[in-house]
Design a protein around this motif. Structure first.
Motif, PDB file in Angstrom:
ATOM      1  N   LYS A  50     -10.779 -26.565  -2.658  1.00 38.41           N
ATOM      2  CA  LYS A  50      -9.714 -27.434  -2.834  1.00 38.41           C
ATOM      3  C   LYS A  50      -8.617 -27.298  -1.700  1.00 38.41           C
ATOM      4  O   LYS A  50      -8.951 -26.679  -0.536  1.00 38.41           O
ATOM      5  CB  LYS A  50      -8.694 -27.024  -4.330  1.00 38.41           C
ATOM      6  CG  LYS A  50      -9.768 -27.060  -5.321  1.00 38.41           C
ATOM      7  CD  LYS A  50     -10.381 -28.239  -5.694  1.00 38.41           C
ATOM      8  CE  LYS A  50     -11.078 -28.139  -6.977  1.00 38.41           C
ATOM      9  NZ  LYS A  50     -12.089 -29.276  -7.266  1.00 38.41           N
ATOM     10  N   GLY A  51      -7.521 -28.271  -1.817  1.00 33.89           N
ATOM     11  CA  GLY A  51      -6.447 -28.141  -0.665  1.00 33.89           C
ATOM     12  C   GLY A  51      -5.744 -26.954  -0.632  1.00 33.89           C
ATOM     13  O   GLY A  51      -5.866 -25.901  -1.416  1.00 33.89           O
ATOM     14  N   GLY A  65     -16.838 -28.930  -1.095  1.00 34.32           N
ATOM     15  CA  GLY A  65     -15.476 -29.782  -1.030  1.00 34.32           C
ATOM     16  C   GLY A  65     -15.727 -30.863  -0.247  1.00 34.32           C
ATOM     17  O   GLY A  65     -16.536 -31.201   0.389  1.00 34.32           O
ATOM     18  N   HIS A  72      -4.165 -31.194   1.395  1.00 34.14           N
ATOM     19  CA  HIS A  72      -5.437 -31.540   2.103  1.00 34.14           C
ATOM     20  C   HIS A  72      -5.265 -31.337   3.485  1.00 34.14           C
ATOM     21  O   HIS A  72      -4.349 -31.686   4.239  1.00 34.14           O
ATOM     22  CB  HIS A  72      -5.698 -32.993   1.936  1.00 34.14           C
ATOM     23  CG  HIS A  72      -7.359 -33.228   2.575  1.00 34.14           C
ATOM     24  ND1 HIS A  72      -7.495 -33.304   3.811  1.00 34.14           N
ATOM     25  CD2 HIS A  72      -8.488 -33.665   1.783  1.00 34.14           C
ATOM     26  CE1 HIS A  72      -8.777 -33.700   3.966  1.00 34.14           C
ATOM     27  NE2 HIS A  72      -9.260 -33.897   2.690  1.00 34.14           N
ATOM     28  N   THR A 126     -11.637 -30.178   4.110  1.00 42.14           N
ATOM     29  CA  THR A 126     -10.868 -29.272   3.488  1.00 42.14           C
ATOM     30  C   THR A 126     -11.064 -27.940   3.702  1.00 42.14           C
ATOM     31  O   THR A 126     -10.287 -26.903   3.534  1.00 42.14           O
ATOM     32  CB  THR A 126     -11.391 -29.366   1.895  1.00 42.14           C
ATOM     33  OG1 THR A 126     -12.869 -29.260   1.949  1.00 42.14           O
ATOM     34  CG2 THR A 126     -11.063 -30.446   1.113  1.00 42.14           C
ATOM     35  N   GLU A 146      -7.399 -38.422  -2.820  1.00 39.32           N
ATOM     36  CA  GLU A 146      -7.305 -38.159  -1.473  1.00 39.32           C
ATOM     37  C   GLU A 146      -7.951 -38.919  -0.425  1.00 39.32           C
ATOM     38  O   GLU A 146      -7.732 -39.072   0.578  1.00 39.32           O
ATOM     39  CB  GLU A 146      -8.424 -36.715  -1.506  1.00 39.32           C
ATOM     40  CG  GLU A 146      -7.390 -35.546  -2.122  1.00 39.32           C
ATOM     41  CD  GLU A 146      -8.322 -34.305  -2.451  1.00 39.32           C
ATOM     42  OE1 GLU A 146      -9.736 -34.550  -2.491  1.00 39.32           O
ATOM     43  OE2 GLU A 146      -7.707 -33.508  -2.631  1.00 39.32           O
TER      44      GLU A 146
END
Length: 680
Positions: free
Chosen positions: A143-144, A17, A173, A21, A221
């Motif tokens: 992921k977030g 990631g 995030h 994260t 991001e």
């Protein structure tokens, strides 16, 4: 993750990631809470830790012996992990990868490949921002946070406003959410509402993050992170800004004293207080492990270093700080030279490569003696790449680095690479007439060919090197001359030409005594003992080993172990078995004291041979079994086979036949008995 960690067909697990994260957080949760792994080890390689350091630490932590040869560490670590149910977590793996996703440090790729091929019940888990070119991984792309999780986080942190909308905007995030929350709480402690973001210069955050030109989730991001970090940075005091920018020159966690060194004019108490304030804003992390230390999240460090621009002055102050804290010799562990390695890094960042080489040269002998050859390869390759990019292949540092690199590969057992770099160095040194470099390269080539059992080629290289060294005539080259003559003696000894070997060893011994080099004098005496042993002149061999023993008792416990073992072998060959046993027992005792596993194994094996001659078969069997276990741990298969052959031979049922040795003993006893009657 739990499924993979319990699946018997899964051996390598990766958490991937972008920065912030929560990869390390998830790995830490697994490390703390997962069941079924009685032993576990956490390795943070965020600053390019070499495989050798990691392997040594893991083996020691799990209670396994550490091989003396660095090239055996991969096999040793795989064998360790196969033997039980261990958890090894390697955090920030991307730090070990070069831009082309190849390994920047030797052996990591070999280890992962070997682990996939052999595997076991243990699990190896890595966290990384980039996937390495490796097969056999199960990957979890991280992921977030989910929207409800992100909302819960902001709620716990005391943030108000349209939380759902904001979490969706930044794709959950985690680090971004925390940075925003900490910024709002610091600036608006009474009303930390998301609507206040406009007052902090983040009013256009939504516009930028939803702009069609900002393509790709990673770029979105990154844009959001930079905007929030900008807003956080601008709200800092001038001291806090200067503090962040200056400590970003360091690698790893820093104490407040190191921070003061790059920001003079403030007290350590004041600086530590400001460091803790930066922790509250999530711009630093605080580590409490004996001493309070502070470090950056990788993504924040990248931002701060970019913001800092030219850091020449801060690097120079860091060098001054480490110079004040260097440890004086003698050094025992790599920790003792850590300041020098940091100085190496800072000089390298300043592109002062002459100073880089000087620092490395100061540590070179220690790294060689302690077996840190992969570190030497890493350092010297960096220097070589610099001079090649500059097109300055005739610079003396380039030649010295090539030669030292070849020497490191020789000790790693990578003879192809050793020959390659020494030949390069030799060719350039011939072109520009650098005789000392020519001599050093030829000597290493001789050592390589001797190890490859190409003794005549080795002798040719040693002789060429010796001719050059003799022509130089300077006193500082006399030591090299002594060792080259000794190398020639050993090469002739391997050919079985013992008289020629003795002649060279005597010359080398004379030079060592003239120069007052006790270490080399002891080596020469040992070599002479070995040569006379080869001629089966055991009493003469014992005489030289005894002389060697007097010297090594004062300077080198390792040498004492070997010398005692050689004496034991010589006495065994003379048929003086009790003395042979006593010397092997002494050798074993010292090898145990200093943790020399190879020395212990050799002593056990030779003790077994001596015990056989006095018909103590059960004791000999035990000795062979002890030797076998130690050789197995070290991965020395040929030695293991020798032990097994001896064990099998002794385990066979004895036939009731009087041996020749036993027959003559019986006959001598009978004659003494008969003679006694005539003397009465």
């Amino acid at each position: 993750m739990q499924q993979w960690l319990t699946d018997e067909n899964t051996f390598l697990i990766g958490i991937e990631g972008i920065g912030g994260t929560g990869k390390s957080m998830l790995a830490a949760k697994i490390y703390d809470e997962i069941e079924g792994f009685p032993k576990r080890f956490w390795a943070d390689v965020s600053y390019g830790a070499g495989f050798s350091d990691l392997a040594r630490q893991v083996l020691s932590e799990f209670g396994f012996p550490v091989p003396e040869q660095e090239a055996q560490l991969v096999e040793a670590l795989v064998r360790c992990l196969r033997s039980g149910q261990f958890l090894l977590i390697i955090d920030n793996l991307e730090s070990l990868l070069q831009p082309d996703r190849q390994w920047g440090s030797l052996f990591y790729g070999d280890f992962f490949q070997a682990w996939v091929e052999h595997s076991g019940n243990s699990k190896v888990l890595v966290t990384t921002r980039e996937r390495p070119e490796l097969k056999g991984f199960e990957w979890l792309p991280l992921k977030g946070l989910q929207v409800d999780e992100g909302v819960a986080l902001l709620t716990v942190l005391g943030i108000r406003g349209d939380l759902t909308q904001f979490v969706e905007l930044v794709d959950g995030h985690p680090l971004l959410l925390r940075l925003v929350a900490d910024l709002l709480k610091e600036e608006y402690s009474q009303d930390p509402d998301l609507s206040r973001l406009a007052d902090l210069g983040l009013g256009n955050l939504r516009q930028l993050l939803t702009d069609s030109q900002v393509v790709g989730i990673h770029r979105r991001e990154k844009v959001g992170m930079v905007l929030v970090l900008d807003a956080s940075f601008e709200r800092l005091s001038e001291l806090q800004k200067a503090l962040l920018l200056n400590i970003s020159v360091y690698r790893g966690a820093v104490e407040s004293a190191a921070a003061v060194a790059v920001l003079p004019g403030s007290s350590e108490t004041e600086i530590e207080g400001e460091l803790r304030n930066l922790v509250k804003r999530s711009l630093l992390l605080e580590k409490l492990n004996g001493k309070r230390r502070f470090e950056f999240q990788p993504v924040v460090l990248e931002y701060v270093r970019y913001k800092a621009g030219n850091q020449t002055e801060a690097h120079q102050r860091a060098i001054d700080y480490y110079l004040l804290n260097v440890k004086q010799q003698p050094w025992q562990t790599k920790e003792d030279i850590k300041e020098y390695l940091e100085i190496f890094y800072h000089w390298y960042q300043l592109e002062n490569y002459d100073s880089v080489f000087d620092v490395l040269d100061a540590c070179n002998d220690f790294l060689s003696l302690r077996g840190y050859y992969t570190d030497q390869v890493y350092f010297y390759r960096q220097l070589i790449e610099v001079w090649e990019k500059r097109g300055e292949r005739e610079h003396w540092i380039y030649l010295a680095a090539l030669t030292n690199l070849g020497n490191s590969y020789y000790f790693l057992g990578d003879y192809f690479q050793a020959i390659k770099f020494c030949q390069q160095s030799l060719e350039i040194a011939k072109e520009i007439d650098y005789p000392d470099v020519k001599a050093a390269s030829l000597n290493i080539l001789g050592l390589v060919y001797r190890q490859r059992e190409q003794y005549k080629q080795a002798i040719e290289f040693f002789q060429q090197s010796l001719r050059i060294v003799k022509d130089l005539k300077e006193m500082r080259y006399r030591n090299q001359e002594a060792k080259l003559i000794g190398n020639l003696g050993n090469a002739y000894q391997y050919l079985g030409e013992y008289l020629q070997a003795i002649e060279f060893h005597q010359q080398s011994l004379g030079l060592a005594q003239e120069l007052g080099d006790s270490n080399w004098e002891a080596s020469c005496l040992g070599n002479l003992g070995n040569s006379y042993h080869g001629l089966k002149e055991y009493n003469q061999a014992i005489e030289f080993f005894q002389q060697q023993l007097k010297i090594v008792k004062e300077i080198d416990r390792q040498g004492e172990t070997n010398c005692l073992g050689n004496l034991g072998i010589a006495y065994r060959c003379l048929g003086q078995y009790q003395q042979a046993i006593e010397f092997q027992q002494k050798s074993l005792e010292i090898a145990r004291e200093i943790g020399d596993r190879k020395g212990q194994a050799d002593a056990w094996f030779n003790l077994g041979l001596a015990l056989e001659y006095v018909n103590r078969d059960s004791d000999a069997l035990a000795a062979y079994r002890n030797a076998c276990k130690l050789y197995q741990v070290m991965g020395l298969d040929a030695y293991v086979q020798d032990c097994n052959n001896s064990i099998e031979r002794l385990s066979q049922p004895k036939t009731p036949v009087v041996s020749r040795h036993g027959f003559w003993v019986w006959l001598r006893r009978l004659w003494r008995w008969v003679s006694s009657w005539f003397r009465r």
